[in-house]
Write an enzyme that holds these catalytic residues in place. Structure first.
Site, mmCIF file in Angstrom:
data_model
loop_
_atom_site.group_PDB
_atom_site.id
_atom_site.type_symbol
_atom_site.label_atom_id
_atom_site.label_comp_id
_atom_site.label_asym_id
_atom_site.label_seq_id
_atom_site.Cartn_x
_atom_site.Cartn_y
_atom_site.Cartn_z
ATOM 1 C CG HIS A 143 -15.538 4.089 0.857
ATOM 2 N ND1 HIS A 143 -14.754 4.241 -0.278
ATOM 3 C CD2 HIS A 143 -15.194 3.113 1.572
ATOM 4 C CE1 HIS A 143 -13.909 3.240 0.076
ATOM 5 N NE2 HIS A 143 -13.898 2.664 1.125
ATOM 6 C CG ASP A 178 -9.001 2.540 3.606
ATOM 7 O OD1 ASP A 178 -9.170 2.151 4.858
ATOM 8 O OD2 ASP A 178 -9.376 1.805 2.521
ATOM 9 C CG HIS A 180 -10.999 -0.360 0.324
ATOM 10 N ND1 HIS A 180 -10.729 -0.852 1.435
ATOM 11 C CD2 HIS A 180 -11.744 -1.443 -0.563
ATOM 12 C CE1 HIS A 180 -11.158 -1.922 1.640
ATOM 13 N NE2 HIS A 180 -11.816 -2.378 0.251
ATOM 14 C CG ASP A 267 -8.080 -1.338 4.288
ATOM 15 O OD1 ASP A 267 -7.005 -0.342 4.141
ATOM 16 O OD2 ASP A 267 -9.342 -1.045 3.844
HETATM 17 ZN ZN LIG Z 1 -10.295 0.367 3.147
#
Ligand SMILES: [Zn+2]
Length: 386
Positions: A143, A178, A180, A267
């Site tokens: 990110h 991941d 996200h 996650d």
């Molecule tokens: Zn994540």
């Protein structure tokens, strides 16, 4: 790749591990816990996954600041260095630092240099003949943007690694599992056809960073080289594996990367407190094994995972896949006194499928996204549906 780079590697897998990274503390109330790396190391020992033959363990060195500048804006790095003193000033906010997600932390700069250095060590290990695959547990800060911090991520180890690989003239595929969306990486390489970016993630309708739609396929020369597979909340093993298998292997076969950079966030797990997918460690293991089989060289990083114990189990399985070893519990049959009290069930979860209308919706949406890519991106890359 050069002759030296294409020689058979001496080992299947290299674990790049630093206790200093594992000990770095984001604060009691922060969900990101680097200590998961030490838990993973301990589980790897317990399951007989470290030691000769075929695997090596290495201690990383900090990257030089110039290595971070391959990806990051130098003015941003100045702010990051200042934040490392532990004192907040309001100018930091413009760079995403000093927020709840990305607090000002003493020693942050040194942490960033070392985590970027650890992923750099993975790049070197897979190129200098040390190992076919290398794993940095405290990496995958996907990110972080070139000019600001976001989502627990300050310095992009994966961004610097991709820049490094591209500078060597290599073809790079970036595969991000991941939960996200890897927004910082998409943004940095959106118009770049030298790196194929694939991200499977929970839909931006229900999860940070609230983007990553399938229609974001890259621009300019990079059109077709950015592939998002957003998945609905409650997506389970069966739906996830179908989406992965219909998209990732055909695209990697068509693109023929020299190196795959794999962001192996745990996650997606059903127990993760921040996300809403429902994967078990079994599906996670199957995905990582496929990635290992598809990648001529694999630079792997841990990324997210907020159920500390279950993330460590997933990464132990990821390491087993990279090392091509069956995990064997060295302490099976012993009672009590072990590190993880609840761990008597081993590394694999029982199946936990989603049922009913939620399952039908998740499956229909995944198929719609897969078919969208098969119509739009596959022809651009010369890929054939399986
Ligand atoms: Zn994540």
């Amino acid at each position: 790749m050069s002759a030296a780079e294409s020689a058979p590697p001496a080992n299947l897998a290299a674990l790049i591990y630093s206790d200093e990274l594992a000990r770095f503390d984001y604060g009691d109330d922060h969900p990101f816990k680097p200590l998961r790396a030490r838990n993973t190391l301990e589980l790897c020992v317990r399951y007989g996954l470290l030691g000769e033959p075929g695997v090596v363990q290495r201690e990383p060195k900090p990257a030089e600041p110039a290595y971070l500048e391959r990806f990051h804006d130098p003015a941003y790095l100045d702010v990051l260095r200042r934040a490392s003193g532990g004192t907040f000033d309001v100018a930091m906010l413009a760079r995403g630092i000093g927020t709840e997600d990305c607090p000002v932390l003493r020693g942050l700069w040194e942490f960033c240099l070392l985590s970027v250095g650890a992923t750099r060590a993975c790049v070197e290990a897979v190129l200098d003949g040390t190992a076919r695959r290398a794993f940095n547990l405290v990496g995958g800060f996907h990110h972080a943007y070139r000019d600001h911090a976001e989502g627990f991520c300050y310095a992009s180890d994966v961004g610097a690694a991709v820049e490094d690989l591209l500078a060597r003239g290599l073809r790079v595929a970036y595969v991000d599992i991941d939960a996200h969306h890897g927004n910082g990486m998409q943004d940095a390489f959106y118009a770049d056809d030298r790196v194929l970016k694939i991200s499977l993630h929970e839909s931006g309708a229900t999860l940070y960073p609230f983007g990553g739609a399938e229609t974001e396929i890259g621009e300019g020369k990079g059109r077709g080289f950015n592939v998002n597979v957003p998945l609905l909340e409650r997506t389970d093993d069966e739906v996830y594996l179908e989406a992965f298998e219909r998209v990732v292997p055909p695209l990697l076969s068509a693109f023929r990367p020299d190196v795959v950079v794999g962001v192996l966030g745990a996650d997606t797990h059903i127990s993760d407190p921040l996300t809403h997918l429902r994967l078990t460690s079994e599906a996670y293991y199957r995905v990582v094994r496929q990635l290992c089989a598809l990648a001529p060289r694999l630079v792997a990083v841990g990324a997210g995972g907020y159920d500390v114990f279950r993330s460590a189990r997933c990464w132990t399985l990821a390491w087993a896949a990279m090392a091509e070893r069956e995990p064997q519990d060295e302490y099976a049959g012993l009672v009590g006194g072990m590190m993880f009290g609840s761990e008597i069930d081993g590394l694999f979860d029982r199946p936990m499928p989603t049922t009913g209308e939620a399952k039908e919706r998740a499956l229909a949406e995944a198929r719609r996204v897969v078919e969208f890519h098969q119509r739009t991106v596959f022809p651009l890359l010369g890929a054939t549906p399986p």
